[in-house]
Design an enzyme around this catalytic site. Structure first.
Site, PDB file in Angstrom:
ATOM      1  N   HIS A 271      74.877  60.353  27.887  1.00  0.00           N
ATOM      2  CA  HIS A 271      75.252  61.764  28.073  1.00  0.00           C
ATOM      3  C   HIS A 271      74.023  62.162  28.529  1.00  0.00           C
ATOM      4  CE1 HIS A 271      76.520  65.820  27.877  1.00  0.00           C
ATOM      5  NE2 HIS A 271      77.662  65.373  27.755  1.00  0.00           N
ATOM      6  N   ASP A 322      84.358  60.824  25.162  1.00  0.00           N
ATOM      7  CA  ASP A 322      85.381  59.991  26.054  1.00  0.00           C
ATOM      8  C   ASP A 322      85.621  58.591  25.062  1.00  0.00           C
ATOM      9  OD1 ASP A 322      85.923  61.730  28.211  1.00  0.00           O
ATOM     10  OD2 ASP A 322      84.328  61.093  29.315  1.00  0.00           O
TER      11      ASP A 322
HETATM   12  N1  ACO Z   1      75.924  51.996  29.935  1.00  0.00           N
HETATM   13  C1  ACO Z   1      74.728  51.324  30.504  1.00  0.00           C
HETATM   14  N2  ACO Z   1      73.607  51.841  30.511  1.00  0.00           N
HETATM   15  C2  ACO Z   1      73.301  53.183  30.645  1.00  0.00           C
HETATM   16  C3  ACO Z   1      74.626  54.084  30.131  1.00  0.00           C
HETATM   17  C4  ACO Z   1      75.751  53.333  29.842  1.00  0.00           C
HETATM   18  N3  ACO Z   1      76.879  54.120  29.695  1.00  0.00           N
HETATM   19  N4  ACO Z   1      73.957  55.423  30.305  1.00  0.00           N
HETATM   20  C5  ACO Z   1      72.855  55.432  30.634  1.00  0.00           C
HETATM   21  N5  ACO Z   1      72.501  54.005  30.835  1.00  0.00           N
HETATM   22  C6  ACO Z   1      70.929  53.715  31.120  1.00  0.00           C
HETATM   23  C7  ACO Z   1      70.714  54.025  32.433  1.00  0.00           C
HETATM   24  O1  ACO Z   1      71.105  52.732  33.138  1.00  0.00           O
HETATM   25  C8  ACO Z   1      69.353  53.924  32.414  1.00  0.00           C
HETATM   26  O2  ACO Z   1      68.490  53.006  32.336  1.00  0.00           O
HETATM   27  P1  ACO Z   1      67.535  52.468  33.053  1.00  0.00           P
HETATM   28  O3  ACO Z   1      66.293  53.713  32.533  1.00  0.00           O
HETATM   29  O4  ACO Z   1      66.898  51.246  32.754  1.00  0.00           O
HETATM   30  O5  ACO Z   1      67.433  52.792  34.450  1.00  0.00           O
HETATM   31  C9  ACO Z   1      69.191  55.055  31.179  1.00  0.00           C
HETATM   32  O6  ACO Z   1      70.116  54.580  30.486  1.00  0.00           O
HETATM   33  C10 ACO Z   1      69.225  56.269  31.465  1.00  0.00           C
HETATM   34  O7  ACO Z   1      70.318  56.729  31.945  1.00  0.00           O
HETATM   35  P2  ACO Z   1      70.694  57.843  33.192  1.00  0.00           P
HETATM   36  O8  ACO Z   1      71.662  57.159  33.906  1.00  0.00           O
HETATM   37  O9  ACO Z   1      69.445  58.068  33.708  1.00  0.00           O
HETATM   38  O10 ACO Z   1      71.142  59.033  32.407  1.00  0.00           O
HETATM   39  P3  ACO Z   1      72.112  60.113  33.041  1.00  0.00           P
HETATM   40  O11 ACO Z   1      71.801  61.366  31.997  1.00  0.00           O
HETATM   41  O12 ACO Z   1      71.741  60.097  34.495  1.00  0.00           O
HETATM   42  O13 ACO Z   1      73.703  59.595  32.738  1.00  0.00           O
HETATM   43  C11 ACO Z   1      75.696  59.690  32.309  1.00  0.00           C
HETATM   44  C12 ACO Z   1      74.327  60.194  31.896  1.00  0.00           C
HETATM   45  C13 ACO Z   1      75.970  59.683  33.744  1.00  0.00           C
HETATM   46  C14 ACO Z   1      76.666  60.152  31.434  1.00  0.00           C
HETATM   47  C15 ACO Z   1      75.397  57.982  32.038  1.00  0.00           C
HETATM   48  O14 ACO Z   1      75.197  57.827  30.634  1.00  0.00           O
HETATM   49  C16 ACO Z   1      76.713  57.152  32.056  1.00  0.00           C
HETATM   50  O15 ACO Z   1      76.889  56.641  33.514  1.00  0.00           O
HETATM   51  N6  ACO Z   1      77.607  56.827  31.122  1.00  0.00           N
HETATM   52  C17 ACO Z   1      78.951  56.214  31.396  1.00  0.00           C
HETATM   53  C18 ACO Z   1      79.997  57.203  31.924  1.00  0.00           C
HETATM   54  C19 ACO Z   1      80.548  58.409  30.951  1.00  0.00           C
HETATM   55  O16 ACO Z   1      80.843  57.914  29.901  1.00  0.00           O
HETATM   56  N7  ACO Z   1      80.531  59.408  31.247  1.00  0.00           N
HETATM   57  C20 ACO Z   1      81.220  60.520  30.169  1.00  0.00           C
HETATM   58  C21 ACO Z   1      80.186  61.473  30.203  1.00  0.00           C
HETATM   59  S1  ACO Z   1      80.584  62.838  28.864  1.00  0.00           S
HETATM   60  C22 ACO Z   1      81.992  63.466  29.502  1.00  0.00           C
HETATM   61  O17 ACO Z   1      82.250  63.821  30.835  1.00  0.00           O
HETATM   62  C23 ACO Z   1      82.929  64.185  28.562  1.00  0.00           C
END
Ligand code: ACO
Length: 380
Positions: A271, A322
């Site tokens: 998140h 989710d």
């Molecule tokens: N799976 C694998 N790796 C992940 C995930 C994930 N779900 N979420 C974050 N990471 C990793 C990223 O790859 C990144 O790794 P790195 O530093 O080695 O590059 C690190 O964790 C930081 O993640 P960011 O992408 O910078 O975090 P951000 O705040 O931008 O992303 C997001 C948040 C988009 C929700 C992300 O966690 C994601 O894509 N999750 C999956 C999609 C999801 O479930 N979305 C629902 C959100 S909640 C809602 O809408 C109710």
């Protein structure tokens, strides 16, 4: 309005916050997301308390007006919501013209656009007209979602029932049978938890559109577009597709090992704001547990637990709302592609509250960019 300049780094390049991460762009009195205390408040009330005691109708009133409804106000809201429940012929005609190969989010997005086109007061920016439009969408979107799932299954429209609340009626019009209490309760809980979450991508989209002085239907149509993506609302659908792909709890660990090695994003985890777990998950997980007992699907819970544990063993990335909502909607009988439209049913309350808040102290939302393309050049 006060104007601030973007700080510049040495060399003149402004500081850029990709994805606006960590940028505070405005104030809001609608909800407070506090990752430090892992809490979410709607107008000051913890969302867990609201989920235990209220339906989406009360929460809609709270978000729109700032206070929970009195018994009289709730009766009035319920009566008006029920009066708009039947699927309008104009919306039905457009939905029928959309191929069933289209994603259900495309259907909801189009249907809201049609609702706006048929509302003679759509261009009226007054708070009264916006509240009326918001109530119409609150009542009509469930009708679209229920009918769309039925037509995809070759089933006829089920007429709404006035003796049921919004959540129970949505289940009734989708499945044509009265759902068990435990199913109604879990569904109501999910709608309350999904109703509002400050400046998430879809809400911010609604506020951007509103800031141009466009109408509330345009703001909601745009918000639906933003919600569709799997990094946002589309994740509840994507979680179920992951579960289908993994198939069984015994395969979760090896599957995750491979998926992470392939740099896949694991849907339902992570998140932007909560880095130590999503405040809404325990409430929705408890509802999922009750559904699992009701339907006798402990295999699904085993898979849920196995994937969560496999993730925890590898990365400090926790489930978001989710993650439990996807399997909960699956157990209730919804098609996987219908999950994100259910999110729309709830979130339209938050979006429209933000439309009204944005209008009340509007400033056009128009950020800057740093140009890094070719220098000036001329046609030969
Ligand atoms: N799976 C694998 N790796 C992940 C995930 C994930 N779900 N979420 C974050 N990471 C990793 C990223 O790859 C990144 O790794 P790195 O530093 O080695 O590059 C690190 O964790 C930081 O993640 P960011 O992408 O910078 O975090 P951000 O705040 O931008 O992303 C997001 C948040 C988009 C929700 C992300 O966690 C994601 O894509 N999750 C999956 C999609 C999801 O479930 N979305 C629902 C959100 S909640 C809602 O809408 C109710």
């Amino acid at each position: 309005m006060t104007t601030t300049t973007t700080p510049s780094a040495p060399g003149g390049t402004p500081e850029i916050r990709k994805g606006l991460a960590g940028v505070v762009v405005d104030t809001t009195a609608i909800s407070k997301v506090d990752p430090a205390s892992n809490s979410l408040l709607y107008r000051g009330y913890p969302v867990q308390e609201l989920a235990a005691r209220c339906g989406l109708e009360e929460v809609a009133h709270l978000l729109w007006h700032g206070e929970l409804p009195t018994p009289g106000e709730l009766d009035d809201l319920r009566e008006r919501e029920r009066s708009h429940r039947a699927l309008s012929p104009a919306v039905r005609a457009v939905v029928d013209a959309i191929p069933t190969t289209a994603h259900p989010m495309d259907v909801v997005r189009t249907a809201v656009s049609v609702m706006g086109a048929h509302d003679p007061a759509a261009e009226d920016p007054s708070r009264e007209a916006t509240l009326d439009a918001s109530l119409r969408m609150l009542a009509q979107i469930p009708a679209v979602v229920a009918y769309d799932q039925r037509r995809r299954r070759g089933q006829d429209l089920v007429e709404p029932r006035e003796d049921l609340d919004l959540a129970a009626n949505l289940l009734w019009t989708t499945f044509g049978e009265e759902p068990a209490e435990v199913v109604q309760d879990a569904f109501r809980t999910s709608l309350v938890l999904y109703a509002e979450h400050s400046f998430n991508a879809s809400t911010f989209t609604a506020r951007v559109v509103t800031s141009t002085l466009a109408d509330v239907y345009s703001a909601v149509v745009a918000a639906i577009g933003a919600l569709k993506g799997p990094l946002h609302g589309g994740a509840n659908e994507a979680v179920m597709r992951l579960f289908d792909e993994i198939g069984d709890a015994s395969r979760a660990d090896a599957w995750l090992e491979r998926a992470l090695a392939e740099k896949r994003t694991i849907m339902g985890f992570g998140h932007r704001v909560y880095k130590n777990g999503d405040s809404r998950v325990p409430t929705m997980k408890a509802a999922l547990d009750r559904l699992v007992d009701h339907y006798g699907r402990h295999d699904l819970l085993a898979l849920y637990d196995a994937l969560e544990q496999a993730m925890a063993a590898r990365k400090p990335i926790r489930p978001n709302l989710d993650y439990p909502s996807g399997p909960a909607y699956h157990l209730m009988g919804f098609d996987t592609a219908t999950f994100t439209p259910l999110f729309v049913v709830a979130r339209v309350t938050g979006w429209t509250a933000h439309v009204m808040e944005q209008r009340a102290a509007n400033a056009l939302i128009r950020p800057l960019s740093h140009y890094d393309g070719p220098g000036e050049r001329h046609l030969a």
